[in-house]
Motif scaffolding. Sequence first.
Motif, PDB file in Angstrom:
ATOM      1  N   SER A  40       0.826  -1.203   0.000  1.00  0.00           N
ATOM      2  CA  SER A  40       0.000   0.000   0.000  1.00  0.00           C
ATOM      3  C   SER A  40       0.865   1.260   0.000  1.00  0.00           C
ATOM      4  O   SER A  40       0.570   2.221  -0.720  1.00  0.00           O
ATOM      5  N   ALA A  43       2.386   1.590  -3.444  1.00  0.00           N
ATOM      6  CA  ALA A  43       1.386   2.044  -4.408  1.00  0.00           C
ATOM      7  C   ALA A  43       1.096   3.540  -4.236  1.00  0.00           C
ATOM      8  O   ALA A  43       0.928   4.266  -5.219  1.00  0.00           O
ATOM      9  N   THR A  44       1.070   4.005  -2.989  1.00  0.00           N
ATOM     10  CA  THR A  44       0.866   5.431  -2.746  1.00  0.00           C
ATOM     11  C   THR A  44       2.033   6.235  -3.302  1.00  0.00           C
ATOM     12  O   THR A  44       1.839   7.259  -3.976  1.00  0.00           O
ATOM     13  N   GLY A  47       1.879   6.141  -7.103  1.00  0.00           N
ATOM     14  CA  GLY A  47       0.783   6.984  -7.570  1.00  0.00           C
ATOM     15  C   GLY A  47       1.116   8.468  -7.515  1.00  0.00           C
ATOM     16  O   GLY A  47       0.770   9.225  -8.410  1.00  0.00           O
ATOM     17  N   LYS A  48       1.820   8.877  -6.468  1.00  0.00           N
ATOM     18  CA  LYS A  48       2.242  10.283  -6.372  1.00  0.00           C
ATOM     19  C   LYS A  48       3.319  10.598  -7.396  1.00  0.00           C
ATOM     20  O   LYS A  48       3.340  11.685  -7.965  1.00  0.00           O
ATOM     21  N   TYR A  53      -2.060  10.390  -7.609  1.00  0.00           N
ATOM     22  CA  TYR A  53      -2.509  10.860  -6.295  1.00  0.00           C
ATOM     23  C   TYR A  53      -1.801  12.158  -5.961  1.00  0.00           C
ATOM     24  O   TYR A  53      -0.676  12.394  -6.380  1.00  0.00           O
ATOM     25  N   GLN A  57      -3.316  12.158  -0.227  1.00  0.00           N
ATOM     26  CA  GLN A  57      -4.117  11.036  -0.699  1.00  0.00           C
ATOM     27  C   GLN A  57      -3.315   9.751  -0.564  1.00  0.00           C
ATOM     28  O   GLN A  57      -2.089   9.748  -0.650  1.00  0.00           O
ATOM     29  N   SER A  58      -4.013   8.652  -0.352  1.00  0.00           N
ATOM     30  CA  SER A  58      -3.346   7.354  -0.314  1.00  0.00           C
ATOM     31  C   SER A  58      -3.937   6.459  -1.395  1.00  0.00           C
ATOM     32  O   SER A  58      -4.980   6.757  -1.969  1.00  0.00           O
ATOM     33  N   ALA A  59      -3.245   5.371  -1.651  1.00  0.00           N
ATOM     34  CA  ALA A  59      -3.667   4.456  -2.714  1.00  0.00           C
ATOM     35  C   ALA A  59      -4.985   3.783  -2.352  1.00  0.00           C
ATOM     36  O   ALA A  59      -5.275   3.533  -1.187  1.00  0.00           O
ATOM     37  N   PHE A  63      -5.184  -0.625  -6.226  1.00  0.00           N
ATOM     38  CA  PHE A  63      -3.800  -0.225  -6.490  1.00  0.00           C
ATOM     39  C   PHE A  63      -2.880  -0.729  -5.370  1.00  0.00           C
ATOM     40  O   PHE A  63      -1.723  -1.050  -5.616  1.00  0.00           O
ATOM     41  N   SER A  64      -3.393  -0.823  -4.135  1.00  0.00           N
ATOM     42  CA  SER A  64      -2.611  -1.378  -3.029  1.00  0.00           C
ATOM     43  C   SER A  64      -2.323  -2.862  -3.265  1.00  0.00           C
ATOM     44  O   SER A  64      -1.221  -3.341  -2.997  1.00  0.00           O
ATOM     45  N   GLY A  67       0.357  -3.057  -5.855  1.00  0.00           N
ATOM     46  CA  GLY A  67       1.644  -2.772  -5.227  1.00  0.00           C
ATOM     47  C   GLY A  67       2.158  -3.956  -4.426  1.00  0.00           C
ATOM     48  O   GLY A  67       3.348  -4.291  -4.466  1.00  0.00           O
TER      49      GLY A  67
END
Length: 88
Positions: A40, A43-44, A47-48, A53, A57-59, A63-64, A67
């Motif tokens: 997770s 993925a965050t 994504g950033k 993201y 924001q978090s995944a 998407f987690s 990841g």
Amino acid sequence: MSIIWAIIIGFIIGAIAKFLMPGKQPGGFIITVILGIAGSSFATWLGKALNIYHEGQSAGFIFSVIGALILLYIYKKVIEVMYNNPNT
């Protein structure tokens, strides 16, 4: 209380990743939880980096899991190299 939720969600994400990855997976409960939490976080971060993201924001759940699948694949390959290396 948020640490307990992180462990529970991490376990669920890690368990789904282990279920989706074909073949026998190394590691037990602790590895599954760490895999889910790290997946997770990865993925965050990804994504950033890809501007999916924004700050704060978090995944999401899917998407987690993706990841966690990526990290599980890397973990599985590292374990294979460590224990199947004839040079050791």
